[in-house]
Design a protein around this motif. Structure first.
Motif, short mmCIF file in Angstrom:
data_model
loop_
_atom_site.label_atom_id
_atom_site.label_comp_id
_atom_site.label_asym_id
_atom_site.label_seq_id
_atom_site.Cartn_x
_atom_site.Cartn_y
_atom_site.Cartn_z
N ALA A 1 -21.70 -37.91 -43.15
CA ALA A 1 -20.76 -39.02 -43.78
C ALA A 1 -20.72 -38.66 -45.12
O ALA A 1 -20.25 -36.97 -45.72
CB ALA A 1 -22.24 -39.39 -44.46
N ALA A 2 -19.85 -39.03 -46.21
CA ALA A 2 -18.91 -38.87 -47.06
C ALA A 2 -19.67 -38.57 -48.16
O ALA A 2 -20.57 -39.67 -48.59
CB ALA A 2 -17.60 -39.68 -47.53
N HIS A 3 -19.55 -37.98 -49.55
CA HIS A 3 -20.27 -37.82 -50.64
C HIS A 3 -19.71 -37.82 -51.74
O HIS A 3 -18.90 -36.52 -51.59
CB HIS A 3 -21.37 -36.71 -50.40
N ALA A 4 -19.45 -38.76 -52.65
CA ALA A 4 -18.51 -38.21 -54.19
C ALA A 4 -19.12 -38.28 -55.03
O ALA A 4 -20.14 -39.04 -55.44
CB ALA A 4 -17.30 -39.38 -53.51
N GLY B 1 -11.50 -49.13 -45.04
CA GLY B 1 -12.75 -48.80 -43.74
C GLY B 1 -14.01 -48.38 -44.39
O GLY B 1 -14.19 -47.62 -44.71
N GLU B 2 -15.45 -49.30 -44.01
CA GLU B 2 -16.05 -49.42 -44.24
C GLU B 2 -16.36 -47.86 -43.45
O GLU B 2 -17.43 -47.22 -44.42
CB GLU B 2 -16.97 -50.22 -43.74
N PRO B 3 -16.56 -47.34 -42.47
CA PRO B 3 -17.31 -45.61 -42.50
C PRO B 3 -16.87 -44.64 -43.16
O PRO B 3 -17.25 -43.91 -43.64
CB PRO B 3 -16.29 -45.45 -41.46
N ALA B 4 -15.50 -44.71 -44.01
CA ALA B 4 -14.87 -43.67 -45.36
C ALA B 4 -16.32 -44.26 -46.02
O ALA B 4 -15.99 -43.23 -47.75
CB ALA B 4 -13.63 -43.88 -45.19
N VAL B 5 -16.84 -45.15 -46.95
CA VAL B 5 -17.16 -45.67 -47.82
C VAL B 5 -18.01 -44.11 -48.54
O VAL B 5 -19.85 -43.95 -47.07
CB VAL B 5 -18.00 -47.01 -47.82
N LEU C 1 -16.67 -48.76 -56.97
CA LEU C 1 -15.90 -47.80 -55.45
C LEU C 1 -16.29 -47.86 -54.82
O LEU C 1 -15.29 -47.50 -54.34
CB LEU C 1 -16.77 -46.17 -56.12
N ARG C 2 -17.12 -48.38 -54.44
CA ARG C 2 -16.95 -48.07 -52.89
C ARG C 2 -15.78 -49.47 -52.01
O ARG C 2 -16.12 -48.62 -51.15
CB ARG C 2 -18.92 -48.93 -52.70
N THR C 3 -16.25 -50.49 -52.99
CA THR C 3 -15.21 -51.22 -52.43
C THR C 3 -13.98 -51.08 -52.23
O THR C 3 -13.09 -51.07 -51.46
CB THR C 3 -15.19 -52.35 -53.32
N ALA C 4 -13.02 -50.95 -53.19
CA ALA C 4 -13.04 -49.79 -53.18
C ALA C 4 -12.18 -48.98 -51.79
O ALA C 4 -10.68 -49.05 -52.12
CB ALA C 4 -11.24 -49.17 -54.61
N VAL C 5 -13.18 -47.80 -52.21
CA VAL C 5 -12.40 -47.27 -50.59
C VAL C 5 -12.51 -47.94 -49.36
O VAL C 5 -12.23 -47.47 -48.16
CB VAL C 5 -13.57 -45.99 -50.31
N ARG C 6 -14.21 -49.04 -48.74
CA ARG C 6 -13.54 -49.85 -48.01
C ARG C 6 -12.37 -50.62 -47.78
O ARG C 6 -11.74 -50.70 -46.38
CB ARG C 6 -14.37 -50.90 -48.09
N THR C 7 -12.37 -50.95 -48.79
CA THR C 7 -10.91 -51.85 -48.47
C THR C 7 -9.21 -51.42 -48.67
O THR C 7 -8.88 -51.29 -47.45
CB THR C 7 -9.85 -52.18 -50.47
N ALA C 8 -9.38 -50.20 -48.95
CA ALA C 8 -8.45 -48.83 -48.45
C ALA C 8 -8.74 -47.99 -46.75
O ALA C 8 -7.43 -48.36 -45.93
CB ALA C 8 -7.92 -47.60 -49.89
N ALA D 1 -17.93 -39.74 -35.42
CA ALA D 1 -16.79 -39.08 -34.10
C ALA D 1 -15.28 -39.61 -34.56
O ALA D 1 -14.85 -38.71 -34.08
CB ALA D 1 -17.13 -39.59 -33.03
N ILE D 2 -14.99 -39.96 -36.15
CA ILE D 2 -13.70 -40.48 -36.13
C ILE D 2 -13.02 -39.61 -37.38
O ILE D 2 -14.73 -39.60 -38.22
CB ILE D 2 -13.84 -41.89 -36.75
N LEU D 3 -12.51 -39.01 -37.42
CA LEU D 3 -11.99 -38.10 -38.93
C LEU D 3 -11.56 -38.61 -39.98
O LEU D 3 -10.77 -40.15 -39.34
CB LEU D 3 -10.89 -37.27 -38.08
N TYR D 4 -12.27 -38.64 -40.62
CA TYR D 4 -11.46 -39.18 -42.57
C TYR D 4 -10.73 -37.79 -43.33
O TYR D 4 -12.80 -36.59 -43.78
CB TYR D 4 -12.25 -39.95 -43.16
#
Length: 512
Positions: free
Chosen positions: A448-451, A475-479, A466-473, A414-417
């Protein structure tokens, strides 16, 4: 007593609590907390905040656990006329720093939420805790719980997402909160009265910075109900039976979990007879899942559609499902009374009934725009109307049907990314030349996001990196749930990346 229809937020709540001080407002870990006791907590908090120099226009960031004291602290800040920003859980340190840099002078927390990350981001700001600075403050000498905010002052900044690095903040004035449908009992109508009648024991959990949780908490408290805050962790659906819950908000992923549990129960089934309102919101509910939920929870099942910026806009009720079940399986219900809703074409002109277009709304409780983002405000607020950037059709039967989104976004729990922000985080990695992100339904998180990435110079990107890069920028839900490496991205006839073609590459995707 002041007239709730004419007074400024949160006067209606104060009046309701004064009127019936012995009535439980909260049931906190099985202990009743009366409305009079909550008003006492508010008085202590007002005194503590005033002693710290807070007043009309002070920028305050609030992050507390779900407690009566946390609720009282936020109400106290509003009584003083502060501009309150709710810090939602899960913000990364850079996001916290960005939010706190936007004219915040004071942070209100409690011992459980004052983490090292928050303390670091708040360096240089005053930090007050509910335990040390508010509850311990000497209460006001008299009953001075009078709102100081003026109608056009900014009252509440609700963070809608952290998807752009700096979370967007939907800005509501004291006027808009005063006129919001759930905060104004003097302006109720039969639809809202019927909904409110089911909020005798409303389950409150997660965070008090959620716009939807506050919206429905107000519906409960202003209708004489009790907000139930059990010990965590909560076990769904057993928590409804254990605490005789009558109303609960539910995201689509949680509904899936509930349905899976009910489907697999053996022996004595969960007793759901107390439940009268199960409001599912946050992301679209597929028709087949709505049908299953109606079979098992039809007496209580409601589906709501709305935005953080506008509050609830449409509601599908058990009566709708009982009377029009086959016709409304793809609907989010009828527009709420008092909501002006139009479907418009790309030029902003209304379209005929049943025609798809962008959903525009106008409501007294809507946000005036985005804090610190004039460009986005100009984009969505037009002549008093709010562009939802969702696509839908309003049928001649009065039911609203969602058909897509004008925005390229992913709703995770329910959080928008924004897909673009995830793409930027991926493309910043040296092994990536191009990155594209799409959303797809997910039973755990709603979506869920798919890249899809194209390597740079023949390199082989490391998925964990790559997952770490998204997580750092972000947060975890956006991975992204999956990362697929492509030699080249498919291109649509217009020359743009073809995201429909990318969606067809996902495992289990239906052939075009």
């Amino acid at each position: 007593m002041s007239n709730p229809a004419e007074s400024v937020f949160p006067q209606a709540l104060v009046d309701a609590f004064r009127h019936r001080p012995d009535l439980p407002a909260f049931e906190f870990r099985t202990r009743p907390v009366t409305r009079g006791e909550v008003l006492d907590l508010v008085r202590h908090s007002v005194a503590g905040l005033r002693a710290a120099g807070l007043g009309r226009g002070t920028g305050v960031a609030v992050t507390t656990a779900v407690t009566p004291a946390g609720f009282a602290a936020q109400i106290a800040a509003h009584l003083l006329g502060c501009r309150v920003t709710g810090l939602r859980p899960g913000l990364t340190p850079p996001q916290l720093a960005a939010v706190l840099a936007e004219d915040i002078e004071v942070v209100i927390a409690d011992e459980s939420t004052l983490t090292p990350e928050l303390a670091g981001a708040a360096a240089g700001l005053r930090v007050l805790t509910t335990e040390r600075d508010l509850e311990a403050a000497a209460p006001l000498a008299g009953d001075e719980l009078v709102p100081r905010g003026r109608p056009d002052d900014l009252a509440l900044i609700t963070l809608t997402s952290g998807s752009t690095g700096r979370p967007k903040g939907a800005a509501q004035t004291y006027r808009s909160l005063t006129e919001a449908w759930s905060w104004q009992p003097a302006r109720r109508n039969p639809v809202i009265d019927q909904l409110a009648s089911g909020y005798g024991r409303f389950l409150v959990f997660g965070t008090l910075t959620s716009a939807v949780m506050l919206e429905h908490l107000a519906l409960c408290l202003l209708n004489g109900g009790t907000a139930v805050i059990p010990e965590e962790p909560l076990e769904f659906p057993r928590v409804w039976e254990r605490h005789a819950i009558t109303a609960c908000l539910c995201t689509v992923p949680r509904l899936y979990q509930v349905l899976d549990t009910l489907r697999g129960e053996q022996g004595t089934p969960t007793d759901l007879s107390s439940l009268r309102v199960l409001l599912v919101a946050g992301s679209p509910l597929p028709p087949h899942r709505l049908a299953e939920a109606a079979d098992r929870l039809g007496h209580a099942l409601h589906q709501g559609y709305g935005l953080t910026e506008t509050g609830m806009l449409a509601l599908l009720t058990p009566a709708d499902l009982a009377e029009h079940r086959d016709r409304v399986r793809d609907s989010v219900g009828r527009p709420m009374p008092g909501i002006a809703l139009e479907i418009r074409d790309p030029q902003g002109q209304p379209v005929p009934a049943g025609t798809a277009g962008e959903i525009w709304v106008r409501t007294g409780g809507q946000a005036t725009g985005y804090w610190y983002d004039d460009e986005q405000t100009r984009e969505v607020v037009r002549d008093g109307w709010f562009r939802t950037r969702d696509l839908g059709a309003l049928g001649t039967d009065g039911f609203l049907r969602l058909v897509g989104r004008a925005r390229d976004v992913v709703f995770v729990n329910a959080i928008l990314y924004y897909a673009g922000a995830i793409e930027t985080a991926l493309a910043a990695h040296p092994d990536v030349d191009q990155a594209y992100v799409i959303s797809a339904p997910d039973d755990r998180t709603g979506e869920a996001a798919h890249a899809f990435v194209v390597p740079a110079d023949g390199r082989k990107p490391d998925e964990d990196a790559l997952r770490t890069a998204v997580r750092t920028a972000l947060g975890e839900p956006a991975v992204p749930a999956t990362i697929t490496v492509l030699d080249a991205v498919p291109v649509a006839p217009g020359g743009k990346p073809d995201k429909k073609a990318l969606a067809a590459l996902l495992p289990g995707a239906s052939p075009a």
